[in-house]
Write a protein that holds these residues in place. Structure first.
Motif, mmCIF file in Angstrom:
data_model
loop_
_atom_site.group_PDB
_atom_site.id
_atom_site.type_symbol
_atom_site.label_atom_id
_atom_site.label_comp_id
_atom_site.label_asym_id
_atom_site.label_seq_id
_atom_site.Cartn_x
_atom_site.Cartn_y
_atom_site.Cartn_z
ATOM 1 N N THR A 1 33.353 32.195 58.418
ATOM 2 C CA THR A 1 32.164 31.353 58.573
ATOM 3 C C THR A 1 30.898 32.195 58.538
ATOM 4 O O THR A 1 29.917 31.840 57.874
ATOM 5 N N VAL A 2 30.914 33.327 59.218
ATOM 6 C CA VAL A 2 29.746 34.221 59.225
ATOM 7 C C VAL A 2 29.497 34.760 57.819
ATOM 8 O O VAL A 2 28.350 34.769 57.340
ATOM 9 N N ALA A 3 30.562 35.174 57.130
ATOM 10 C CA ALA A 3 30.418 35.708 55.774
ATOM 11 C C ALA A 3 29.901 34.630 54.819
ATOM 12 O O ALA A 3 29.057 34.909 53.960
ATOM 13 N N ASP B 1 28.048 32.002 55.597
ATOM 14 C CA ASP B 1 26.630 31.775 55.912
ATOM 15 C C ASP B 1 25.763 32.854 55.281
ATOM 16 O O ASP B 1 24.702 32.563 54.714
ATOM 17 N N ARG B 2 26.220 34.100 55.376
ATOM 18 C CA ARG B 2 25.470 35.207 54.788
ATOM 19 C C ARG B 2 25.370 35.038 53.264
ATOM 20 O O ARG B 2 24.301 35.221 52.675
ATOM 21 N N ASP C 1 36.241 32.432 62.193
ATOM 22 C CA ASP C 1 34.887 32.794 62.630
ATOM 23 C C ASP C 1 34.274 33.833 61.697
ATOM 24 O O ASP C 1 33.106 33.730 61.317
ATOM 25 N N GLU C 2 35.058 34.839 61.315
ATOM 26 C CA GLU C 2 34.560 35.878 60.402
ATOM 27 C C GLU C 2 34.213 35.284 59.047
ATOM 28 O O GLU C 2 33.187 35.631 58.452
ATOM 29 N N ASN D 1 22.875 32.293 52.404
ATOM 30 C CA ASN D 1 21.496 32.763 52.596
ATOM 31 C C ASN D 1 21.071 33.677 51.456
ATOM 32 O O ASN D 1 19.946 33.571 50.952
#
Length: 62
Positions: free
Chosen positions: A29-31, A33-34, A26-27, A37
């Protein structure tokens, strides 16, 4: 009875490892995505700079 207790211990350990792995995923995936972007934002800024350069160049040539 010892075999059943051992199996539950191993299942609890396995579940703990799965929970940690999911948390890490999960961590990540968030990183990721960031980062995507930010990469897109940088690409947009580069395109604006290139457009600005060509507009200025065309204006100077007139």
């Amino acid at each position: 009875m010892d075999i059943k207790n051992k199996d539950f211990k191993e299942m609890n350990i396995a579940q703990g490892l799965l929970d940690v792995a999911k948390s890490n995923l999960d961590e990540i995936t968030v990183a990721m995505d960031r980062c995507m972007n930010e990469r897109n934002d940088i690409g947009k800024k580069i395109m604006r700079m290139i457009d600005s350069f060509f507009k200025k160049k065309n204006k100077d040539n007139k």
